[in-house]
Scaffold this motif. Structure first.
Motif, PDB file in Angstrom:
ATOM      1  N   GLN A 153      39.140   1.136  17.573  1.00  0.00           N
ATOM      2  CA  GLN A 153      38.236  -0.008  17.700  1.00  0.00           C
ATOM      3  C   GLN A 153      39.012  -1.218  17.183  1.00  0.00           C
ATOM      4  O   GLN A 153      39.761  -1.105  16.203  1.00  0.00           O
ATOM      5  CB  GLN A 153      36.987   0.210  16.849  1.00  0.00           C
ATOM      6  CG  GLN A 153      36.123   1.340  17.347  1.00  0.00           C
ATOM      7  CD  GLN A 153      35.041   1.672  16.332  1.00  0.00           C
ATOM      8  OE1 GLN A 153      35.262   2.417  15.377  1.00  0.00           O
ATOM      9  NE2 GLN A 153      33.882   1.118  16.534  1.00  0.00           N
ATOM     10  N   ARG A 154      38.816  -2.370  17.806  1.00  0.00           N
ATOM     11  CA  ARG A 154      39.643  -3.534  17.471  1.00  0.00           C
ATOM     12  C   ARG A 154      39.554  -3.898  15.978  1.00  0.00           C
ATOM     13  O   ARG A 154      40.539  -4.301  15.370  1.00  0.00           O
ATOM     14  CB  ARG A 154      39.200  -4.714  18.335  1.00  0.00           C
ATOM     15  CG  ARG A 154      40.107  -5.881  18.173  1.00  0.00           C
ATOM     16  CD  ARG A 154      39.906  -6.889  19.239  1.00  0.00           C
ATOM     17  NE  ARG A 154      40.789  -8.014  18.986  1.00  0.00           N
ATOM     18  CZ  ARG A 154      40.927  -9.023  19.805  1.00  0.00           C
ATOM     19  NH1 ARG A 154      40.268  -9.052  20.921  1.00  0.00           N
ATOM     20  NH2 ARG A 154      41.740 -10.011  19.503  1.00  0.00           N
ATOM     21  N   THR A 187      45.177  -5.369  23.648  1.00  0.00           N
ATOM     22  CA  THR A 187      43.730  -5.300  23.384  1.00  0.00           C
ATOM     23  C   THR A 187      43.029  -4.979  24.702  1.00  0.00           C
ATOM     24  O   THR A 187      43.505  -5.354  25.784  1.00  0.00           O
ATOM     25  CB  THR A 187      43.184  -6.618  22.802  1.00  0.00           C
ATOM     26  OG1 THR A 187      43.562  -7.676  23.668  1.00  0.00           O
ATOM     27  CG2 THR A 187      43.729  -6.901  21.433  1.00  0.00           C
ATOM     28  N   LEU A 188      41.922  -4.250  24.591  1.00  0.00           N
ATOM     29  CA  LEU A 188      41.199  -3.821  25.804  1.00  0.00           C
ATOM     30  C   LEU A 188      39.709  -4.119  25.642  1.00  0.00           C
ATOM     31  O   LEU A 188      39.127  -3.856  24.584  1.00  0.00           O
ATOM     32  CB  LEU A 188      41.367  -2.317  26.031  1.00  0.00           C
ATOM     33  CG  LEU A 188      42.756  -1.854  26.440  1.00  0.00           C
ATOM     34  CD1 LEU A 188      43.527  -1.399  25.229  1.00  0.00           C
ATOM     35  CD2 LEU A 188      42.650  -0.716  27.423  1.00  0.00           C
ATOM     36  N   PRO A 189      39.095  -4.637  26.718  1.00  0.00           N
ATOM     37  CA  PRO A 189      37.654  -4.901  26.650  1.00  0.00           C
ATOM     38  C   PRO A 189      36.889  -3.585  26.810  1.00  0.00           C
ATOM     39  O   PRO A 189      37.435  -2.598  27.310  1.00  0.00           O
ATOM     40  CB  PRO A 189      37.425  -5.812  27.867  1.00  0.00           C
ATOM     41  CG  PRO A 189      38.476  -5.397  28.848  1.00  0.00           C
ATOM     42  CD  PRO A 189      39.671  -4.978  28.033  1.00  0.00           C
ATOM     43  N   PRO A 190      35.594  -3.569  26.410  1.00  0.00           N
ATOM     44  CA  PRO A 190      34.803  -2.338  26.546  1.00  0.00           C
ATOM     45  C   PRO A 190      34.836  -1.766  27.965  1.00  0.00           C
ATOM     46  O   PRO A 190      34.869  -0.545  28.159  1.00  0.00           O
ATOM     47  CB  PRO A 190      33.390  -2.785  26.163  1.00  0.00           C
ATOM     48  CG  PRO A 190      33.576  -3.986  25.287  1.00  0.00           C
ATOM     49  CD  PRO A 190      34.830  -4.651  25.759  1.00  0.00           C
ATOM     50  N   SER A 200      35.266  -4.039  21.458  1.00  0.00           N
ATOM     51  CA  SER A 200      36.594  -4.044  22.062  1.00  0.00           C
ATOM     52  C   SER A 200      37.497  -3.053  21.335  1.00  0.00           C
ATOM     53  O   SER A 200      37.207  -2.629  20.220  1.00  0.00           O
ATOM     54  CB  SER A 200      37.231  -5.423  21.942  1.00  0.00           C
ATOM     55  OG  SER A 200      36.475  -6.357  22.630  1.00  0.00           O
ATOM     56  N   SER A 201      38.605  -2.713  21.974  1.00  0.00           N
ATOM     57  CA  SER A 201      39.564  -1.778  21.392  1.00  0.00           C
ATOM     58  C   SER A 201      40.941  -2.416  21.366  1.00  0.00           C
ATOM     59  O   SER A 201      41.175  -3.446  22.007  1.00  0.00           O
ATOM     60  CB  SER A 201      39.623  -0.494  22.229  1.00  0.00           C
ATOM     61  OG  SER A 201      38.357   0.118  22.276  1.00  0.00           O
TER      62      SER A 201
END
Ligand code: SAM
Length: 281
Positions: A153-154, A187-190, A200-201
């Motif tokens: 998780q971010r 970084t990756l969005p949900p 976000s992750s």
């Protein structure tokens, strides 16, 4: 975009094997194989490495790692429903994928791996921090792994790379940065996941340094950091009181102010404290 391998798309694999995501197992799957191949590439050239993957699920990241040329992948999955799908990947990459069914928290995996080892995983959120702390605190250094390329998780990722002076800075940052170089690599969005999580992750890239940045006994340092951040709003003279007699003097001898708070202290300061506390008393 060209397919990364000749295996069926992940949606089809999930439907055929009945792999509806289970929240209790932290199942948020990556179904875009070009994205999983990109994450695999963040771990560098894997052609001479064994890769440890925790939680392969239906195998999206596993396929990325194999297609990108990992010498061998050892993947540990707790959900037995995923094992037949993973067996199909193993058959497509003979001799390069070993799947171990079980709970990663219960297994000692270092012996199943041939060095050099890199760890690459989209970790289940409920055990991710526990696994990271274990990998960062082995009995000796350097550890069994060269690098950790991990999806969190971010908010957790930000705690790992945090610098002194903010709320994110704490035990994870000190543990990670004392003996490693750590950075957020992606970084990756949900929406990148199925089902999408609430937050976000981010992928964190952690590379083990050959030796710690500053000398300290790992166990003493762990105790100091746990005590300091356990009561992070208190001054060090209060939060560290139980660790050594005459703590104010010990803190001063480490070059720090007894009135400082944990989140102001850089990794070097915690190491100086650990050295003074180890000899105090
Ligand atoms: N790697 C897959 C991907 O990227 O699509 C799945 C990632 S999903 C976030 C986490 C995976 O870890 C799930 O497949 C889940 O079943 C597995 N898992 C959960 N707890 C585990 C544990 N304690 N040991 C091993 N695997 C676990």
């Amino acid at each position: 975009m060209a397919a990364i391998d000749a295996l069926p798309p992940l949606r089809e694999v999930i439907a055929r094997h009945g792999l509806a995501a289970r929240k209790a197992l932290g199942q948020n799957f990556l179904l875009d194989l070009n994205l999983t191949a990109k994450i695999a590439r963040l771990a560098g050239d894997l052609s001479a490495c064994d890769v440890l993957e925790i939680g392969p699920g239906p195998g999206g990241l596993t396929r990325g790692l194999l297609a990108e040329g990992a010498r061998r992948v050892v993947a540990v999955e707790k959900d037995p429903r995923c094992l037949p799908a993973l067996a199909e990947i193993a058959a497509a990459y003979p001799g390069r994928l070993e799947v171990i069914g079980g709970d990663a928290l219960d297994l000692d995996l270092a012996d199943s791996l041939r060095p050099p080892v890199r760890v690459v995983a989209n970790l289940p959120y409920n055990v991710g921090t526990e696994l990271l702390v274990r990998w960062l605190t082995p009995p000796g250094w350097p550890p069994f792994w060269q690098s950790l390329t991990l999806m969190f998780q971010r908010e957790v990722a930000e705690r790992i790379v945090a610098q002194p002076g903010g709320k994110a800075y704490g035990r994870l940052a000190v543990l990670a940065q004392w003996r490693c170089a750590a950075r957020i690599a992606m970084t990756l969005p949900p929406e990148a996941f199925t089902p999408p999580p609430k937050v976000s992750s981010a992928v964190v890239q952690i590379v083990a340094l050959p030796a710690p940045r500053f000398p300290a006994d790992p166990q003493v340092l762990s105790r100091v950091v746990a005590a300091a951040f356990g009561q992070r709003r208190k001054m060090l003279r209060a939060s560290l009181r139980g660790l050594a007699p005459g703590i104010e003097e010990v803190i001063r001898a480490a070059g720090l102010a007894p009135t400082a708070r944990a989140e102001e202290i850089p990794v070097e300061g915690f190491c100086a404290l650990a050295r003074r506390i180890a000899t105090a008393g």
